[in-house]
Design a protein around this motif. Structure first.
Motif, PDB file in Angstrom:
ATOM      1  N   GLY A 224     -14.888 -51.708  17.258  1.00 53.06           N
ATOM      2  CA  GLY A 224     -13.953 -50.762  17.273  1.00 53.06           C
ATOM      3  C   GLY A 224     -13.646 -49.687  16.374  1.00 53.06           C
ATOM      4  O   GLY A 224     -13.723 -48.354  16.618  1.00 53.06           O
ATOM      5  N   PHE A 225     -13.254 -50.050  15.226  1.00 52.59           N
ATOM      6  CA  PHE A 225     -12.874 -48.848  14.001  1.00 52.59           C
ATOM      7  C   PHE A 225     -14.143 -48.638  13.143  1.00 52.59           C
ATOM      8  O   PHE A 225     -13.784 -47.910  12.291  1.00 52.59           O
ATOM      9  CB  PHE A 225     -11.690 -49.318  13.337  1.00 52.59           C
ATOM     10  CG  PHE A 225     -11.822 -50.567  12.573  1.00 52.59           C
ATOM     11  CD1 PHE A 225     -12.855 -50.780  11.435  1.00 52.59           C
ATOM     12  CD2 PHE A 225     -11.361 -51.849  13.109  1.00 52.59           C
ATOM     13  CE1 PHE A 225     -12.985 -51.854  10.866  1.00 52.59           C
ATOM     14  CE2 PHE A 225     -11.437 -53.026  12.306  1.00 52.59           C
ATOM     15  CZ  PHE A 225     -12.391 -53.107  11.066  1.00 52.59           C
ATOM     16  N   ALA A 226     -15.327 -48.809  13.539  1.00 55.24           N
ATOM     17  CA  ALA A 226     -16.396 -48.849  12.617  1.00 55.24           C
ATOM     18  C   ALA A 226     -16.533 -47.088  12.311  1.00 55.24           C
ATOM     19  O   ALA A 226     -17.004 -46.963  11.384  1.00 55.24           O
ATOM     20  CB  ALA A 226     -17.660 -49.450  13.277  1.00 55.24           C
ATOM     21  N   GLU A 227     -16.573 -46.499  13.463  1.00 57.72           N
ATOM     22  CA  GLU A 227     -17.073 -45.192  13.322  1.00 57.72           C
ATOM     23  C   GLU A 227     -15.750 -44.521  12.385  1.00 57.72           C
ATOM     24  O   GLU A 227     -16.161 -43.606  11.672  1.00 57.72           O
ATOM     25  CB  GLU A 227     -17.200 -44.525  14.573  1.00 57.72           C
ATOM     26  CG  GLU A 227     -17.555 -42.925  14.505  1.00 57.72           C
ATOM     27  CD  GLU A 227     -18.924 -42.384  13.848  1.00 57.72           C
ATOM     28  OE1 GLU A 227     -18.737 -41.352  13.662  1.00 57.72           O
ATOM     29  OE2 GLU A 227     -19.722 -43.446  13.505  1.00 57.72           O
ATOM     30  N   ARG A 228     -14.553 -44.775  12.718  1.00 59.70           N
ATOM     31  CA  ARG A 228     -13.581 -44.277  11.871  1.00 59.70           C
ATOM     32  C   ARG A 228     -13.892 -44.577  10.317  1.00 59.70           C
ATOM     33  O   ARG A 228     -13.688 -43.719   9.605  1.00 59.70           O
ATOM     34  CB  ARG A 228     -12.553 -44.485  12.636  1.00 59.70           C
ATOM     35  CG  ARG A 228     -11.040 -44.070  11.830  1.00 59.70           C
ATOM     36  CD  ARG A 228      -9.729 -44.578  12.469  1.00 59.70           C
ATOM     37  NE  ARG A 228      -8.756 -43.605  11.815  1.00 59.70           N
ATOM     38  CZ  ARG A 228      -7.594 -43.698  12.289  1.00 59.70           C
ATOM     39  NH1 ARG A 228      -7.066 -44.428  13.206  1.00 59.70           N
ATOM     40  NH2 ARG A 228      -6.367 -43.000  11.481  1.00 59.70           N
ATOM     41  N   LEU A 229     -14.131 -45.932  10.379  1.00 57.30           N
ATOM     42  CA  LEU A 229     -14.201 -46.254   8.773  1.00 57.30           C
ATOM     43  C   LEU A 229     -15.513 -45.605   8.169  1.00 57.30           C
ATOM     44  O   LEU A 229     -15.273 -45.024   7.141  1.00 57.30           O
ATOM     45  CB  LEU A 229     -14.583 -47.702   8.707  1.00 57.30           C
ATOM     46  CG  LEU A 229     -14.465 -48.111   7.365  1.00 57.30           C
ATOM     47  CD1 LEU A 229     -13.210 -48.198   6.675  1.00 57.30           C
ATOM     48  CD2 LEU A 229     -14.757 -49.821   7.466  1.00 57.30           C
TER      49      LEU A 229
ATOM     50  N   ILE B 145     -16.828 -57.621   8.061  1.00 64.67           N
ATOM     51  CA  ILE B 145     -17.937 -58.199   9.318  1.00 64.67           C
ATOM     52  C   ILE B 145     -17.233 -57.936  10.567  1.00 64.67           C
ATOM     53  O   ILE B 145     -16.074 -58.342  10.764  1.00 64.67           O
ATOM     54  CB  ILE B 145     -17.982 -59.670   8.921  1.00 64.67           C
ATOM     55  CG1 ILE B 145     -18.238 -59.994   7.598  1.00 64.67           C
ATOM     56  CG2 ILE B 145     -19.140 -60.094   9.971  1.00 64.67           C
ATOM     57  CD1 ILE B 145     -19.711 -59.512   6.994  1.00 64.67           C
ATOM     58  N   ASP B 146     -17.759 -56.926  11.496  1.00 63.22           N
ATOM     59  CA  ASP B 146     -17.140 -56.369  12.611  1.00 63.22           C
ATOM     60  C   ASP B 146     -15.849 -55.644  12.467  1.00 63.22           C
ATOM     61  O   ASP B 146     -15.219 -55.658  11.414  1.00 63.22           O
ATOM     62  CB  ASP B 146     -17.023 -57.546  13.755  1.00 63.22           C
ATOM     63  CG  ASP B 146     -18.364 -58.171  14.206  1.00 63.22           C
ATOM     64  OD1 ASP B 146     -19.461 -57.423  14.197  1.00 63.22           O
ATOM     65  OD2 ASP B 146     -18.457 -59.374  14.431  1.00 63.22           O
ATOM     66  N   ALA B 147     -15.793 -54.847  13.398  1.00 66.56           N
ATOM     67  CA  ALA B 147     -14.715 -54.070  13.530  1.00 66.56           C
ATOM     68  C   ALA B 147     -13.892 -54.079  14.757  1.00 66.56           C
ATOM     69  O   ALA B 147     -13.218 -53.245  14.945  1.00 66.56           O
ATOM     70  CB  ALA B 147     -15.319 -52.352  13.518  1.00 66.56           C
ATOM     71  N   GLY B 148     -13.984 -55.266  15.436  1.00 64.66           N
ATOM     72  CA  GLY B 148     -13.042 -55.736  16.395  1.00 64.66           C
ATOM     73  C   GLY B 148     -12.863 -54.485  17.487  1.00 64.66           C
ATOM     74  O   GLY B 148     -13.846 -53.991  18.061  1.00 64.66           O
ATOM     75  N   LEU B 149     -11.528 -54.149  17.921  1.00 59.25           N
ATOM     76  CA  LEU B 149     -11.280 -53.017  18.849  1.00 59.25           C
ATOM     77  C   LEU B 149     -10.621 -52.056  17.753  1.00 59.25           C
ATOM     78  O   LEU B 149     -10.157 -52.052  16.892  1.00 59.25           O
ATOM     79  CB  LEU B 149     -10.110 -53.654  19.592  1.00 59.25           C
ATOM     80  CG  LEU B 149     -10.700 -54.649  20.678  1.00 59.25           C
ATOM     81  CD1 LEU B 149      -9.644 -55.622  21.350  1.00 59.25           C
ATOM     82  CD2 LEU B 149     -11.534 -54.341  21.551  1.00 59.25           C
ATOM     83  N   ALA B 150     -10.463 -50.780  18.611  1.00 62.01           N
ATOM     84  CA  ALA B 150      -9.957 -49.393  17.907  1.00 62.01           C
ATOM     85  C   ALA B 150      -8.623 -49.885  16.993  1.00 62.01           C
ATOM     86  O   ALA B 150      -8.463 -49.354  16.101  1.00 62.01           O
ATOM     87  CB  ALA B 150     -10.085 -48.188  18.923  1.00 62.01           C
ATOM     88  N   GLY B 151      -7.919 -50.289  17.930  1.00 64.63           N
ATOM     89  CA  GLY B 151      -6.365 -50.615  17.347  1.00 64.63           C
ATOM     90  C   GLY B 151      -6.400 -51.572  16.165  1.00 64.63           C
ATOM     91  O   GLY B 151      -5.215 -51.804  15.680  1.00 64.63           O
TER      92      GLY B 151
END
Length: 239
Positions: free
Chosen positions: A68-73, A29-35
Motif C-alpha cells: 500500500g504505502f510502501a512507495e510513498r514511504l 513490516i508490510d504496508a497494507g493499503l494506501a489509506g
C-alpha cells in the motif's frame, strides 16, 4: 495499537501492517493499503516519532494489499523497501497474478472488498525501486529482523523473525481471519499460488520459538508458533 513492548499494529483484522519499535528506530513490516498511510503517521505520532525514525520497510510478499504505502514511504522519506528477490517483479507491478477465490461467504467477502476500497486498495502504487533480500538474511534494521523463505502463497513470500520482539511476522503464510469466509483461527490463507507448497513451508516456521505470530490478515496470535502451525494443518485437513 500497541501489542507488546516493541510491537505495534496498524490497520485491523481485515488488513494489517506492523511496527517494530526499538531504541534504534522503527522497522515496518508490510504496508497494507494506501489509506493506511494516515494510520502509520498517527501510530508514529503517538510514540513521539515521525517517518524519519523509520529505518526500513520489509514486505512479506508483493501483493497489492501489502505494498500500500510502501512507495510513498520510499519516495518521500528515503526509506528502503526490502522484498524477496522472487517477488521483486510482483512488488513493481511487472507480474500480476489472479488466483481463484475459492470458497467465500457474501458478508465476509463484501466486508473485505468494501474495506479495501475505502482504504485505497483500488489505486495501488507499485514500487519503482526495491532492495532484494534472500532466505537467511539478517537485516541491519531495528530488531535485527531475520528473513525466512516461505514460498507458496507467492514465490517470494517470507516470514520475518524478530527475536527482540518475540515475534514472527508471517504475511499470508497463514491467516487468523479468512477474508473471504470470516472464519477465525489459524488456517491457510486464500489467494495462494501453490497451496501444497505453502503448507510444506510451515515446517520451517515450526522450528521458530516466538510467542507472537502476526499475519497480514487476522487477529494477532500470542499462543506460540507451534500451536499456530498445528491449527493451520488441522484446518487444511477439513478442506
Amino acid at each position: 495499537m500497541k501489542l507488546d513492548q516493541h510491537l505495534h499494529r496498524i490497520g485491523n483484522d481485515i488488513v494489517a501492517a506492523y511496527l517494530v519499535v526499538t531504541g534504534d528506530g522503527v522497522t515496518v513490516i508490510d504496508a497494507g493499503l494506501a489509506g493506511h498511510w494516515r494510520d502509520l503517521l498517527a501510530e508514529l505520532a503517538a510514540l513521539d516519532l515521525t517517518p524519519a525514525d523509520v529505518r526500513g520497510l520489509i514486505l512479506t510478499h508483493g501483493d497489492t494489499d501489502h505494498i500500500g504505502f510502501a512507495e510513498r514511504l520510499r519516495r518521500e522519506h528515503g526509506v528502503p523497501v526490502h522484498v524477496h528477490s522472487a517477488d521483486a517483479a510482483r512488488a513493481r507491478g511487472e507480474v500480476k497474478v489472479k488466483n481463484a477465490w475459492g470458497h467465500a461467504r457474501f458478508g465476509a467477502t463484501a466486508g473485505f472488498v468494501w474495506y479495501a476500497a475505502r482504504k485505497g486498495g483500488l489505486r495501488t502504487t507499485y514500487l519503482t525501486e526495491v532492495s532484494e533480500v534472500a532466505d537467511g538474511d539478517v537485516l541491519d534494521l531495528p530488531g535485527a529482523p531475520r528473513i525466512m523463505g516461505l514460498p507458496g502463497h507467492s514465490p517470494g513470500s517470507i516470514a520475518v523473525h524478530v527475536a527482540e520482539a518475540d515475534a514472527l511476522f508471517v504475511g499470508d503464510g497463514l491467516t487468523t481471519r479468512h477474508v473471504l469466509t470470516g472464519q477465525r483461527g489459524p488456517r491457510p490463507a486464500p489467494f495462494t499460488d501453490d497451496e501444497e507448497q505453502a503448507l510444506a513451508s510451515l515446517d520451517r516456521l515450526a522450528q521458530v520459538q516466538a510467542t507472537w505470530v502476526l499475519p497480514g490478515h487476522g487477529t494477532p496470535w500470542n499462543q506460540g508458533v507451534q500451536e499456530a502451525v498445528r491449527q493451520v494443518r488441522a484446518a487444511a485437513q477439513l478442506h
